[in-house]
Enzyme design. Structure first.
Site, PDB file in Angstrom:
ATOM      1  N   GLN A   1       0.812  -1.222   0.000  1.00  0.00           N
ATOM      2  CA  GLN A   1       0.000   0.000   0.000  1.00  0.00           C
ATOM      3  C   GLN A   1       0.848   1.276   0.000  1.00  0.00           C
ATOM      4  OE1 GLN A   1      -3.265   0.415  -0.321  1.00  0.00           O
ATOM      5  NE2 GLN A   1      -3.915  -1.714  -0.203  1.00  0.00           N
TER       6      GLN A   1
ATOM      7  N   SER B   1       3.589  -3.957  -5.087  1.00  0.00           N
ATOM      8  CA  SER B   1       2.607  -4.448  -6.058  1.00  0.00           C
ATOM      9  C   SER B   1       2.238  -3.376  -7.078  1.00  0.00           C
ATOM     10  CB  SER B   1       1.369  -4.899  -5.279  1.00  0.00           C
ATOM     11  OG  SER B   1       0.298  -5.101  -6.158  1.00  0.00           O
TER      12      SER B   1
ATOM     13  N   HIS C   1      -0.612  -3.165  -9.114  1.00  0.00           N
ATOM     14  CA  HIS C   1      -1.989  -2.691  -9.320  1.00  0.00           C
ATOM     15  C   HIS C   1      -2.498  -1.763  -8.209  1.00  0.00           C
ATOM     16  CE1 HIS C   1      -4.654  -5.121  -6.598  1.00  0.00           C
ATOM     17  NE2 HIS C   1      -3.641  -5.960  -6.613  1.00  0.00           N
TER      18      HIS C   1
ATOM     19  N   THR D   1       7.620 -18.541 -17.051  1.00  0.00           N
ATOM     20  CA  THR D   1       7.877 -17.572 -18.126  1.00  0.00           C
ATOM     21  C   THR D   1       7.491 -16.173 -17.643  1.00  0.00           C
ATOM     22  OG1 THR D   1       7.499 -19.267 -19.763  1.00  0.00           O
ATOM     23  CG2 THR D   1       7.334 -16.981 -20.527  1.00  0.00           C
TER      24      THR D   1
ATOM     25  N   CYS E   1     -10.161  -7.700   0.085  1.00  0.00           N
ATOM     26  CA  CYS E   1     -10.033  -9.152   0.111  1.00  0.00           C
ATOM     27  C   CYS E   1     -10.914  -9.765   1.182  1.00  0.00           C
ATOM     28  CB  CYS E   1      -8.579  -9.533   0.372  1.00  0.00           C
ATOM     29  SG  CYS E   1      -7.465  -8.504  -0.541  1.00  0.00           S
TER      30      CYS E   1
HETATM   31  C1  LIG Z   1      -1.105  -4.698   2.222  1.00  0.00           C
HETATM   32  C2  LIG Z   1      -1.501  -5.693   1.186  1.00  0.00           C
HETATM   33  N1  LIG Z   1      -0.780  -6.818   1.060  1.00  0.00           N
HETATM   34  C3  LIG Z   1      -1.091  -7.738   0.140  1.00  0.00           C
HETATM   35  C4  LIG Z   1      -2.161  -7.579  -0.701  1.00  0.00           C
HETATM   36  C5  LIG Z   1      -2.478  -8.662  -1.686  1.00  0.00           C
HETATM   37  O1  LIG Z   1      -2.443  -8.194  -2.984  1.00  0.00           O
HETATM   38  P1  LIG Z   1      -2.907  -9.101  -4.189  1.00  0.00           P
HETATM   39  O2  LIG Z   1      -4.302  -9.550  -3.885  1.00  0.00           O
HETATM   40  O3  LIG Z   1      -2.819  -8.230  -5.363  1.00  0.00           O
HETATM   41  O4  LIG Z   1      -1.992 -10.263  -4.260  1.00  0.00           O
HETATM   42  C6  LIG Z   1      -2.954  -6.426  -0.610  1.00  0.00           C
HETATM   43  C7  LIG Z   1      -4.151  -6.234  -1.457  1.00  0.00           C
HETATM   44  O5  LIG Z   1      -5.183  -5.797  -1.020  1.00  0.00           O
HETATM   45  C8  LIG Z   1      -2.594  -5.449   0.359  1.00  0.00           C
HETATM   46  O6  LIG Z   1      -3.299  -4.335   0.498  1.00  0.00           O
END
Ligand SMILES: Cc1ncc(COP(=O)(O)O)c(C=O)c1O
Length: 385
Positions: free
Chosen positions: A181, A201, A203, A239, A327
């Site tokens: 984040q 990450s 996205h 890959t 999530c």
């Molecule tokens: C702090 C944190 N860690 C891990 C993740 C997991 O990311 P992803 O679902 O893209 O693997 C998220 C996604 O919400 C996140 O906010």
């Protein structure tokens, strides 16, 4: 972005920046080669991959050789925990995490616990802060890893990573932080912060889904989870998803350039939203730290309101927010993060996260400040509480 709808769920995922999309396009057609191929189709993209590694590493002040590309933060976090656990189990089997980690850390830790590892879950204070003194006290002779989230995905609290890293370094314990984040939003220097492993990450920072990375400091002992053709220095066979990595890289370049300006703009809007909500809505409360929080995060609790109903009501009114994290928002259990900061289950159920982003405007915040109090009033009228 859909017209006339207000997206305030940037912490769940961000739209891909149009500049990023443009950079990615050739990698689906002209530049499609496999980085392991010896011919020019492969070698051309192999070079781009190595240049990407350098850019992503640069944004956290690491070396290119210390970056492993993965498919997601979930994968990076699994690799960090399980990879360190299995590579270092002869040294010890004790791992320390906080009680407000993302589910992919919590569940990886639980999985390791079932296989004989000992897990300590540190408590946090009412703002969601881990006390570095608690880390110091929890480290034992057999501790091999401390993993503490950099900035929490639900409440936005930024942890004292540098102090925790220093303690781990002094005790010769690996330190991992999940910066999914925070990467691209606030400055990160892995050396200054004494970080051995870091998850980032794409996205969450206007890049595509399907790309992430794990920073692994030189000489850290780690086992791969995926075995195969030996990609990513043997630590992540499969890959390589070059188009997504190219997008991630462009997203990093944009964040590097815009970070300061973007953070200043978002902090202003964030604070306007917080002030407005707390003033206009009775029995409302801000979750997380008032100052040590991500520039784009707000998280409120509203008494006598159910979070899920509020999110649905707001969606009907054109505002996209979330209750808890994306999530876990499919579950109806209260958020473990809100419970950890001391909220009662009923209060945790009445929570709303509104997370701002690159394209959030003042007009949108004004509109939310008009619509949200009305939505809450309506829900409170029909509330059984
Ligand atoms: C702090 C944190 N860690 C891990 C993740 C997991 O990311 P992803 O679902 O893209 O693997 C998220 C996604 O919400 C996140 O906010």
């Amino acid at each position: 972005m859909k017209k006339n709808r207000i997206y305030l769920d940037y912490a769940a995922t961000t739209p891909v920046d149009p500049k990023v999309t443009k950079t990615m396009l050739p990698y689906f057609s002209e530049k499609f080669g496999n980085t392991m191929s010896l011919h020019s189709f492969g070698q051309e993209v192999k070079q781009v991959l190595e240049e990407s590694r350098e850019v992503v590493a640069g944004l956290m002040k690491a070396q290119a050789t210390e970056i492993i590309f993965t498919s997601s933060a979930t994968e990076s976090n699994n690799l960090a925990l399980k990879g360190i656990a299995f590579a270092n189990k002869d040294k010890g089997q004790h791992i320390i995490i906080s009680s407000i980690e993302h589910p992919c850390i919590m569940e990886s830790a639980k999985w390791l616990e079932k296989r004989g590892f000992e897990i300590t879950r540190l408590k946090v204070d009412k703002c969601g802060l881990v006390d570095p003194e608690d880390v110091k006290k929890a480290i034992k002779k057999n501790t091999i890893l401390v993993s503490i989230i950099h900035a929490n995905n639900e409440i936005g609290t930024i942890e004292p990573i540098e102090e925790i890293g220093k303690i781990c370094k002094e005790r010769d314990v690996y330190f991992h932080t999940d910066a999914s984040q925070s990467f691209g939003k606030i400055p990160i220097d892995v050396n200054k912060m004494n970080i051995d492993l870091l998850t980032a990450s794409s996205h969450k920072m206007y890049g595509p889904k399907g790309a992430a990375c794990l920073f692994i400091k030189e000489n850290v002992k780690i086992e791969p989870l995926l075995h195969g053709g030996g990609h990513e220095s043997g630590l992540r066979s499969s890959t390589v998803n070059v188009s997504a990595i190219v997008g991630f890289t462009r997203a990093c370049k944009i964040c590097e350039k815009e970070m300061k300006k973007e953070a200043e703009k978002q902090i202003k809007l964030r604070d306007k939203l917080i002030k407005g909500v707390l003033e206009k809505i009775e029995f409302s409360h801000l979750n997380g730290h008032p100052k040590k929080r991500l520039p784009n995060n707000t998280n409120f609790s509203f008494s006598f309101v159910e979070g899920e109903s509020l999110v649905i009501q707001l969606d009907l009114l054109g505002i996209a927010g979330s209750t808890g994290s994306a999530c876990s928002s499919a579950k109806l259990e209260p958020s473990h993060v809100l419970l950890a900061i001391g909220l009662k289950p009923q209060e945790a159920h009445g929570s709303l996260r509104l997370s701002l982003g690159r394209w959030t405007t003042e007009e949108e915040i004004n509109k939310v400040l008009e619509i949200l109090p009305e939505a809450i009033k309506k829900l409170r009228k029909i509330s059984p509480f």
